[in-house]
Design an enzyme around this catalytic site. Structure first.
Site, PDB file in Angstrom:
ATOM      1  N   ASP A 451       0.770  -1.000  -0.164  1.00  0.00           N
ATOM      2  CA  ASP A 451       0.480  -0.007  -0.267  1.00  0.00           C
ATOM      3  C   ASP A 451       1.613   1.288   0.196  1.00  0.00           C
ATOM      4  O   ASP A 451       1.270   1.735   1.182  1.00  0.00           O
ATOM      5  CB  ASP A 451      -0.872  -0.202   1.340  1.00  0.00           C
ATOM      6  N   HIS A 452       1.104   2.291  -1.081  1.00  0.00           N
ATOM      7  CA  HIS A 452       1.944   2.770  -1.163  1.00  0.00           C
ATOM      8  C   HIS A 452       1.386   4.575  -0.361  1.00  0.00           C
ATOM      9  O   HIS A 452       2.413   5.419  -0.278  1.00  0.00           O
ATOM     10  CB  HIS A 452       1.845   3.853  -2.629  1.00  0.00           C
ATOM     11  N   ARG A 453       0.442   4.460   0.401  1.00  0.00           N
ATOM     12  CA  ARG A 453      -0.259   5.663   1.347  1.00  0.00           C
ATOM     13  C   ARG A 453       1.134   5.309   2.194  1.00  0.00           C
ATOM     14  O   ARG A 453       1.192   6.447   3.387  1.00  0.00           O
ATOM     15  CB  ARG A 453      -1.736   5.482   1.162  1.00  0.00           C
TER      16      ARG A 453
END
Length: 479
Positions: A451-453
């Site tokens: 998850d790049h968040r």
């Protein structure tokens, strides 16, 4: 099978006239007041007390929520039949949730008066699936209630084709043709005034056709008996009628011999999760790892019941201890959670679906206990007996297709987790050492989807470096 008791709760009767039941009593309570007197013959000495008797003892058996993601359940089988006498704590029905089959038991003694939802059919969570009567006197009333509920269910959701209402064109607004009564000021365009003067036409004798009765050059030429020097602008075309909405494209015809197979409860849950995962921005990082030392260790511990999955799960858990951000999760897009436990979920293919049993606190268990726990989870998963906390508490997922010879693949991130690792097969590969000499070593490729968040490229790269060091020097896995 595992048991769960989601039916009802009951407050014991006391000496006071207050009786409390759960909201699961579907029939309104009917109270009957009885006055009793003391045996004394004197009216002045008679004591009076009021006794309340509950005349209705019919309860509904609801479809339980067996997991946080369950919205409906399917009746696998009724353990009891209509008319059977039930005892408190006895299993009544087997319900298929989105991940497992579970026995459901009752909290009450009574008679199974009616089955509302038969075997093989589904019902939403909270819907009545059966009717329980406390005594034989209420059985007939309970059956009537079940019959009325069954008749009302299809009627509450009629399937009818709703015709699309015809769209009538809007009526054009009518412009008042009559001028207001009384004196008015005549307005003309500049060019019309020039023509009036040029042709000596009285302005009061000209009827204007422009907006709000304004006199136009064409009006002056017409009053002077002169052919219009230029064509009158055509009236505005009426507004285009709204186009009807295009009809839905008909479904493509099935190929000869094809059949439509509805999703099972598990397949529907997997489909829902996969669609939900599309809303998460993810990225992928791959990393090659030499596995000669891990393969040698596996050959030593395999006779003791240790699997390669347990070795990889242990290595991942140890790496996550050093990189807690990869073990974090983001669920609302506004904050993230640093999970206190390292729970490794491992994807397992079962008949008709996919499930991820969870090795809870994998970093704290030794390799042999972890392997034993994994074996128990797999057996329960394949018999559909996992409890909800045994498949929905993962913080990091491991998917291993290397056992099938797959050299590399990408995994889809499960909702509510920060990362998932896809493990490929370990295969002999020609590699060069630090001195430039070539040799053959076993190498596997792992790809992590994150998850790049909350996880960035450097986070994932350093995590994979740590994981690689543990795998290539696996002595710490047995400590």
């Amino acid at each position: 099978m595992a048991t769960l008791s989601p039916f009802l709760s009951k407050t014991p009767l006391s000496n006071t006239p207050t009786i409390s039941f759960s909201s699961s009593i579907s029939t309104p309570l009917k109270w009957k007041s009885i006055t009793s007197f003391s045996p004394s013959g004197s009216s002045s000495s008679r004591s009076r007390r009021r006794i309340f008797i509950v005349q209705s003892k019919i309860r509904e058996i609801f479809m339980p929520a067996l997991s946080s993601t369950m919205t409906e359940g399917k009746i696998v089988s009724w353990i009891k039949s209509e008319g059977d006498v039930l005892s408190k704590g006895e299993s009544v029905v087997v319900v298929e949730s989105d991940k497992a089959d579970m026995d459901v038991e009752t909290f009450y003694d009574g008679i199974l008066a009616a089955i509302v939802v038969p075997e093989g059919e589904s019902a939403p969570v909270g819907a009545a699936i059966g009717i329980l009567a406390e005594t034989e006197a209420e059985v007939a009333q309970a059956k009537a209630k079940a019959a009325s509920a069954g008749a009302a269910a299809p009627a509450s959701h009629p399937v009818t084709s709703t015709p699309v209402p015809a769209v009538s064109p809007p009526e054009p607004k009518k412009v008042a043709e009559s001028a207001p009564s009384g004196p008015r000021k005549t307005v003309a365009t500049p060019y019309a005034k020039k023509l009036l003067k040029q042709h000596k036409v009285d302005i009061n004798s000209v009827v204007g056709t422009g907006p709000f009765g304004r006199i136009t050059p064409e009006d002056v030429e017409k009053a002077a008996g002169i052919a219009p020097s230029k064509s009158v602008a055509p009236s505005a075309a009426p507004a285009a009628l709204p186009k009807p909405a295009p009809a839905a494209a008909p479904a493509a015809p099935l190929l000869p011999g094809s059949t439509v197979v509805p999703f099972t409860t598990m397949q529907a849950a997997v489909s829902k999760n996969m669609i939900e995962s599309l809303s998460v921005p993810t990225f992928r990082v791959g990393y090659p790892i030499i596995t000669d030392a891990l393969d040698a260790l596996y050959e030593k511990v395999k006779p003791k019941g240790v699997t390669m999955t347990a070795l990889l799960a242990k290595a991942a858990a140890m790496a996550l201890v050093q990189h807690p951000v990869v073990n974090a999760s983001c669920k609302d897009g506004k904050s993230f959670t640093n999970n206190a436990n390292i729970n490794i979920a491992v994807a397992v293919a079962i008949n008709g679906g996919l499930i991820t049993p969870v090795l809870q606190d994998a970093d704290k268990l030794d390799l042999y206990l972890l392997s034993q726990k994994w074996k128990e989870l797999v057996e329960k998963a394949r018999s559909k007996q996992l409890q909800p906390h045994e498949y929905n508490s993962g913080t990091f997922t491991l998917s291993n297709l290397g056992m099938f010879g797959v050299d590399r693949f990408d995994a889809i991130l499960p909702p509510g987790q920060g990362a998932i690792m896809a493990v490929g097969a370990s295969k002999p590969t020609v590699v060069a050492d630090a001195d430039g000499f070539f040799g053959v070593k076993s190498k596997m490729l792992v790809n992590v989807t994150a998850d790049h968040r909350i996880i960035y490229g450097a986070d994932l790269a350093t995590f994979l470096q740590t994981f690689s060091k543990i795998v290539e020097n696996p002595e710490s896995l047995t400590l």
